[in-house]
Design an enzyme around this catalytic site. Structure first.
Site, mmCIF file in Angstrom:
data_model
loop_
_atom_site.group_PDB
_atom_site.id
_atom_site.type_symbol
_atom_site.label_atom_id
_atom_site.label_comp_id
_atom_site.label_asym_id
_atom_site.label_seq_id
_atom_site.Cartn_x
_atom_site.Cartn_y
_atom_site.Cartn_z
ATOM 1 C CE1 TYR A 147 -2.633 -3.401 1.024
ATOM 2 C CE2 TYR A 147 -4.275 -1.721 0.572
ATOM 3 C CZ TYR A 147 -3.924 -3.047 0.717
ATOM 4 O OH TYR A 147 -4.867 -4.016 0.532
ATOM 5 C CE LYS A 198 1.391 -18.788 -0.926
ATOM 6 N NZ LYS A 198 0.853 -20.129 -0.661
ATOM 7 C CG ASP A 231 -2.111 -20.885 0.760
ATOM 8 O OD1 ASP A 231 -1.555 -20.648 1.842
ATOM 9 O OD2 ASP A 231 -1.575 -21.557 -0.145
ATOM 10 C CG ASP A 255 -7.819 -4.993 1.655
ATOM 11 O OD1 ASP A 255 -8.983 -4.943 2.077
ATOM 12 O OD2 ASP A 255 -7.435 -4.384 0.652
ATOM 13 C CG ASP A 259 -13.853 -7.682 1.860
ATOM 14 O OD1 ASP A 259 -13.645 -6.812 2.731
ATOM 15 O OD2 ASP A 259 -14.332 -7.424 0.740
#
Ligand code: ATP
Length: 361
Positions: A147, A198, A231, A255, A259
């Site tokens: 970001y 990750k 994941d 982020d 959701d």
């Protein structure tokens, strides 16, 4: 679960805690005034000051946010309550970036705290999930990662175009958000912190997160630790959400998974968040955006904004009022006093008014 983490002082003049309000755009302009009425009904000793930053102001005079605003907000207010920013009339979204990302970056609000709590089983898309199964908090790093807008393009617009987007992870940034997650766990009666990355692919950044997580964890022997690739975490959030307690992760993964987490608690209209720097003026906003398709129609679910207001009150030391508000929202869900996105038939105003009435009792 309330999030009383760090307390700030009240205004010496009125003895009410000063709160800055930026309702912003779209449904922000509906849910925020309604949430404020609920706060007033709770009797919380707070004083709201409204700022008109958003698309209308930007289109009228070019202002996104005045240059001295960040200093003023930090100096004069105990908290900032923001609705949503984003409007199709401003296709660059420049005002939203400068206001929201400006607050996060320039006020250094490095921990994005997102409680994920199912208030009633009827809201959850998972088969047979109970309210006890979905009760965890995601701490998202809020000032670094992809970001930071670092990168570039080479041979733009040609078949040989090359684009890079840098993922920035500093020792200081990673360490402070991981420490925040452990402190949060301790002060909110949580037992486990799970760090997600990750690092099997992003070996350099992930390696830093792994090392720092192990080091900081040594300072918190009372808190269990776990690591999961992001994941695998997505799978876990659906298959065994009850195994999660506090999750800490970077800006981008945070982020995305929040959701997914919002879906577990009934959708974007139910989710609350805080952007926090301990000891400084922090900012609270519902997770949803401005939702242009439903804006101005009295359709928006005000519960995310109302729960965000409760989170903000708890943060500035008004835990009793916050609890009253949370209880009233839970009751509203149980009694089906809710908007269409979560299976009800009420409008924004009617739903918020019912909650406010309940809070005032
Ligand atoms: P932005 O660009 O400002 O983030 P957006 O439309 O891309 O806005 P959201 O505002 O988060 O994204 O919402 C996406 C959709 O989810 C909305 O169009 C709406 O249908 C639904 N939604 C979001 N928030 C709410 C809410 N509070 N009440 C009801 N529906 C909502």
């Amino acid at each position: 679960m309330l999030t009383a983490v760090f307390l700030l002082s009240s205004s010496p003049v009125t003895n009410k805690k000063p709160i800055a309000v930026v309702a912003g755009d779209g449904i922000g302009k509906e849910v925020i005034p309604n949430a404020i009425e609920v706060v007033k009904a709770s009797g919380a000793a707070v004083e709201f000051t409204h700022f008109d930053w958003g698309a209308d102001r930007h289109l009228a005079d070019g202002t996104t946010i005045p240059p001295d605003a960040f200093q003023m907000l930090a100096r004069d207010f105990d908290a900032i309550f923001v609705g949503a920013l984003g409007d199709p009339r401003v296709p660059t979204n420049i005002h939203a970036k400068e206001i929201l990302l400006g607050m996060r970056f320039k006020m250094d609000l490095y921990a994005n705290v997102r409680p994920v709590r199912l208030l009633d089983a009827s809201l959850c898309p998972l088969k047979n999930a109970t309210t006890a199964d979905i009760n965890f908090t995601v701490i998202r790093e809020n000032t670094e990662g992809v970001y930071m807008d670092m990168g570039g393009v080479f041979k733009f617009g040609t078949p040989d175009e090359l684009a890079t987007q840098e993922d920035i992870n500093t020792r200081k940034g990673v360490e402070r958000v991981i420490r925040f997650a452990f402190e949060y766990a301790r002060s909110n009666g949580r037992k486990k912190v799970l760090m997600s990355d990750k690092s099997n692919v992003m070996t350099y950044a992930g390696g830093l997160w792994q090392r720092v997580f192990k080091e900081v964890a040594k300072e918190y022997p009372d808190i269990n630790t776990q690591h999961m690739y992001v994941d695998a975490l997505c799978l876990q959030m659906i298959r065994q959400p009850q195994s999660l307690d506090v999750v800490v992760t970077n800006n981008m993964f945070g982020d995305i998974i929040t959701d997914l987490a919002a879906a577990l608690q009934g959708g974007l209209g139910m989710a609350a968040s805080g952007n926090i720097h301990p000891g400084r003026t922090s900012m609270f906003e519902p997770v949803h955006g401005s939702a242009p398709p439903i804006a101005g129609k009295n359709m928006a679910n005000p519960m995310g904004a109302i729960l965000t207001a409760a989170m903000m009150l708890a943060h500035i030391g008004l835990a009793a009022e916050a609890q009253k508000i949370e209880d009233a929202v839970t009751q509203a869900v149980r009694e089906k006093k809710k908007t269409a996105d979560v299976g009800g038939s009420m409008g924004t105003r009617e739903c918020a008014a019912w909650i406010g009435e309940r809070v005032a009792r």
